[in-house]
Scaffold this motif. Structure first.
Motif, PDB file in Angstrom:
ATOM      1  N   GLU A  23       0.690  -1.215   0.065  1.00 51.67           N
ATOM      2  CA  GLU A  23      -0.051  -0.027  -0.062  1.00 51.67           C
ATOM      3  C   GLU A  23       0.778   1.184   0.104  1.00 51.67           C
ATOM      4  N   ARG A  24       2.280   1.029   0.240  1.00 49.33           N
ATOM      5  CA  ARG A  24       2.969   2.508   0.433  1.00 49.33           C
ATOM      6  C   ARG A  24       3.594   2.584  -0.936  1.00 49.33           C
ATOM      7  N   LEU A  25       3.601   1.671  -2.033  1.00 49.77           N
ATOM      8  CA  LEU A  25       4.093   2.028  -3.262  1.00 49.77           C
ATOM      9  C   LEU A  25       3.049   2.514  -4.099  1.00 49.77           C
ATOM     10  N   ASP A  26       3.849   3.372  -5.016  1.00 45.27           N
ATOM     11  CA  ASP A  26       3.190   4.051  -6.435  1.00 45.27           C
ATOM     12  C   ASP A  26       3.298   3.151  -7.331  1.00 45.27           C
ATOM     13  N   PRO A  27       2.499   2.758  -8.548  1.00 45.37           N
ATOM     14  CA  PRO A  27       2.564   2.228  -9.707  1.00 45.37           C
ATOM     15  C   PRO A  27       4.050   2.745 -10.309  1.00 45.37           C
ATOM     16  N   ARG A  28       4.167   4.060 -10.290  1.00 45.26           N
ATOM     17  CA  ARG A  28       5.343   4.633 -10.902  1.00 45.26           C
ATOM     18  C   ARG A  28       6.589   4.216 -10.145  1.00 45.26           C
ATOM     19  N   ASP A  29       6.540   3.921  -8.972  1.00 45.80           N
ATOM     20  CA  ASP A  29       8.001   3.541  -8.143  1.00 45.80           C
ATOM     21  C   ASP A  29       8.142   2.208  -8.909  1.00 45.80           C
ATOM     22  N   VAL A  30       7.394   1.540  -9.579  1.00 49.67           N
ATOM     23  CA  VAL A  30       7.925   0.054 -10.003  1.00 49.67           C
ATOM     24  C   VAL A  30       7.793   0.009 -11.382  1.00 49.67           C
ATOM     25  N   ARG A  35      -2.610   4.552 -13.442  1.00 54.54           N
ATOM     26  CA  ARG A  35      -4.097   4.216 -14.018  1.00 54.54           C
ATOM     27  C   ARG A  35      -4.705   5.458 -14.422  1.00 54.54           C
ATOM     28  N   LEU A  36      -5.676   5.501 -15.495  1.00 56.43           N
ATOM     29  CA  LEU A  36      -6.330   6.573 -15.658  1.00 56.43           C
ATOM     30  C   LEU A  36      -7.633   6.916 -14.647  1.00 56.43           C
ATOM     31  N   ARG A  37      -8.034   5.791 -14.196  1.00 56.26           N
ATOM     32  CA  ARG A  37      -9.049   5.947 -13.194  1.00 56.26           C
ATOM     33  C   ARG A  37      -8.773   6.061 -11.567  1.00 56.26           C
ATOM     34  N   THR A  41      -7.996   2.081  -3.398  1.00 55.93           N
ATOM     35  CA  THR A  41      -7.179   1.894  -2.252  1.00 55.93           C
ATOM     36  C   THR A  41      -5.667   2.465  -2.633  1.00 55.93           C
ATOM     37  N   PRO A  42      -5.029   2.620  -1.582  1.00 61.51           N
ATOM     38  CA  PRO A  42      -3.655   3.361  -1.846  1.00 61.51           C
ATOM     39  C   PRO A  42      -2.850   2.266  -2.306  1.00 61.51           C
ATOM     40  N   GLY A  43      -1.625   2.514  -2.916  1.00 65.19           N
ATOM     41  CA  GLY A  43      -0.519   1.604  -3.272  1.00 65.19           C
ATOM     42  C   GLY A  43      -0.785   0.687  -4.735  1.00 65.19           C
ATOM     43  N   LEU A  44       0.155  -0.222  -4.508  1.00 65.49           N
ATOM     44  CA  LEU A  44      -0.228  -1.213  -5.509  1.00 65.49           C
ATOM     45  C   LEU A  44      -1.287  -2.123  -5.431  1.00 65.49           C
ATOM     46  N   ARG A  45      -2.094  -2.626  -6.466  1.00 69.34           N
ATOM     47  CA  ARG A  45      -2.841  -3.690  -6.488  1.00 69.34           C
ATOM     48  C   ARG A  45      -2.320  -5.062  -6.297  1.00 69.34           C
ATOM     49  N   ARG A  46      -3.079  -5.873  -5.747  1.00 63.64           N
ATOM     50  CA  ARG A  46      -2.607  -7.182  -5.803  1.00 63.64           C
ATOM     51  C   ARG A  46      -1.963  -7.886  -7.029  1.00 63.64           C
ATOM     52  N   GLU A  47      -2.842  -7.789  -8.176  1.00 65.57           N
ATOM     53  CA  GLU A  47      -2.495  -8.352  -9.314  1.00 65.57           C
ATOM     54  C   GLU A  47      -1.236  -7.467  -9.792  1.00 65.57           C
ATOM     55  N   VAL A  75      10.012 -17.406  -3.550  1.00 62.28           N
ATOM     56  CA  VAL A  75       9.076 -16.598  -3.695  1.00 62.28           C
ATOM     57  C   VAL A  75       9.221 -15.581  -2.745  1.00 62.28           C
ATOM     58  N   LEU A  76       9.747 -15.665  -1.609  1.00 66.67           N
ATOM     59  CA  LEU A  76      10.296 -14.773  -0.911  1.00 66.67           C
ATOM     60  C   LEU A  76      11.078 -13.667  -1.336  1.00 66.67           C
ATOM     61  N   GLN A  77      12.052 -13.932  -2.034  1.00 72.46           N
ATOM     62  CA  GLN A  77      13.070 -13.080  -2.951  1.00 72.46           C
ATOM     63  C   GLN A  77      12.203 -12.389  -3.793  1.00 72.46           C
ATOM     64  N   ALA A  78      11.261 -12.962  -4.646  1.00 69.72           N
ATOM     65  CA  ALA A  78      10.382 -12.477  -5.669  1.00 69.72           C
ATOM     66  C   ALA A  78       9.668 -11.351  -4.991  1.00 69.72           C
ATOM     67  N   LEU A  79       8.793 -11.437  -3.958  1.00 67.08           N
ATOM     68  CA  LEU A  79       7.982 -10.902  -3.439  1.00 67.08           C
ATOM     69  C   LEU A  79       8.885  -9.260  -2.650  1.00 67.08           C
ATOM     70  N   ALA A  80       9.972  -9.598  -2.120  1.00 65.68           N
ATOM     71  CA  ALA A  80      10.855  -8.508  -1.708  1.00 65.68           C
ATOM     72  C   ALA A  80      11.071  -7.567  -2.712  1.00 65.68           C
ATOM     73  N   GLY A  81      11.629  -8.248  -3.803  1.00 66.92           N
ATOM     74  CA  GLY A  81      11.847  -7.483  -5.022  1.00 66.92           C
ATOM     75  C   GLY A  81      10.700  -6.678  -5.531  1.00 66.92           C
ATOM     76  N   ALA A  82       9.453  -7.145  -5.709  1.00 66.47           N
ATOM     77  CA  ALA A  82       8.264  -6.574  -6.277  1.00 66.47           C
ATOM     78  C   ALA A  82       7.862  -5.502  -5.373  1.00 66.47           C
ATOM     79  N   LEU A  83       8.082  -5.537  -4.137  1.00 64.34           N
ATOM     80  CA  LEU A  83       7.903  -4.433  -3.070  1.00 64.34           C
ATOM     81  C   LEU A  83       8.923  -3.628  -2.837  1.00 64.34           C
ATOM     82  N   ARG A  84      10.074  -3.752  -3.422  1.00 65.17           N
ATOM     83  CA  ARG A  84      11.165  -2.739  -3.343  1.00 65.17           C
ATOM     84  C   ARG A  84      11.666  -2.598  -1.867  1.00 65.17           C
TER      85      ARG A  84
END
Length: 300
Positions: A23-30, A35-37, A41-47, A75-84
């Motif tokens: 929830e703390r991340l902005d799509p532009r951060d990653v 999104r236009l709309r 909720t704040p931050g990234l979506r689960r998808e 998987v933890l490494q991948a999640l850690a990278g995705a969430l910066r």
């Protein structure tokens, strides 16, 4: 890697931590397009997290709902990278999932004798030795003169966080009190995840959260960045305002023990420390005296 399963508390904390970091991340951060709309909720979506980590959306949903999953190290490494995640946050994530490397050291409850001697030998620099709970295991006379007479305290109160939250004098000791408390809480949260078996630590945290609104508020922010170097502005009742630089060292032989050393940040602060040493007018605490001060911790 460790093989035991996380308990319900750790599973729920893993879920809450993943949600808070998402929830703390902005799509532009990653590198994702905005999104236009409007987002509900704040931050990234689960998808979006699932796409970045290379896992299914359902997997992310189940993790955030604490539905009993135990992610693999990959998987933890991948999640850690995705969430910066920062390095301390990454370690916290692995600790929550009980994916620490085997052979982790048991919590220290007494000062290692060589470290207790080192604390004494560091004089005239104020120094003390802590464990992961922030129990004060050893100190020299200079640190006691600067902070508080540790020998006069009951053993349960020889804890750096307890003193900062509960001791009338130490509560007013730090000019930037919230930052000091915040950094201490970040350390305790990381230690709590690294030592899930330590009931004394869990009890200490529960005591702080129930008895201090500031602690409860900052604990809920889930900050796990551990700061081992910096400066602190202090208000001493006799020496006045001074600033110290602190360095926290973790010995290779005893990694659960933390050596904290203070140095004056400027000439005025050095003069204040010199005045405190002169006013003490007593023999420096030697290894024999320090051995008494640094006996077994009050917490099993």
């Amino acid at each position: 890697m460790t093989t035991s399963a996380p308990d319900r508390t750790q599973t729920q904390e893993l879920a809450a931590f993943l949600r808070s970091r998402r929830e703390r991340l902005d799509p532009r951060d990653v590198g994702l397009p905005a999104r236009l709309r409007n987002r509900r909720t704040p931050g990234l979506r689960r998808e979006e997290v699932a796409e970045l980590a290379g896992v299914s959306v359902d997997y992310v949903v189940r993790l955030e709902q604490a539905r009993g999953l135990r992610p693999s190290p990959d998987v933890l490494q991948a999640l850690a990278g995705a969430l910066r995640l920062a390095p301390d946050e990454r370690a916290y994530l692995f600790d929550l999932a009980l994916r620490r490397p085997p052979g982790a050291d048991r919590p220290a409850t007494a000062a290692a004798a060589p470290l207790a001697r080192l604390v004494a030998d560091l004089a005239p620099l104020p120094a003390m030795l802590l464990n992961h709970r922030y129990d004060i295991l050893a100190w020299n006379a200079e640190m006691a003169g600067l902070m508080v007479d540790f020998d006069a305290l009951p053993p349960p109160q020889r804890n750096a966080m307890w003193l900062c939250l509960m001791h009338p004098r130490v509560r007013e000791f730090y000019l930037d009190r919230e930052r000091v408390v915040r950094e201490g809480i970040a350390h305790l949260r990381a230690a709590w995840a690294a030592h899930p078996e330590d009931r004394a630590l869990s009890g200490l945290i529960a005591e702080f959260a129930a008895g201090d609104e500031e602690f409860a508020r900052l604990w809920a922010e889930r900050d796990v960045r551990v700061n081992g170097r910096g400066h602190k502005a202090l208000r001493h009742p006799e020496a006045g305002v001074l600033t110290v630089q602190f360095e926290t060292l973790r010995p290779l032989q005893d990694p659960d023990q933390l050596l904290v050393i203070y140095r004056a940040a400027d000439a005025e602060s050095q003069a204040a420390l010199d005045r405190l040493r002169a006013a003490a007018a007593g023999p420096r605490q030697g290894p024999d005296a320090l051995s008494h001060a640094s006996g077994s911790s009050h917490r099993p």
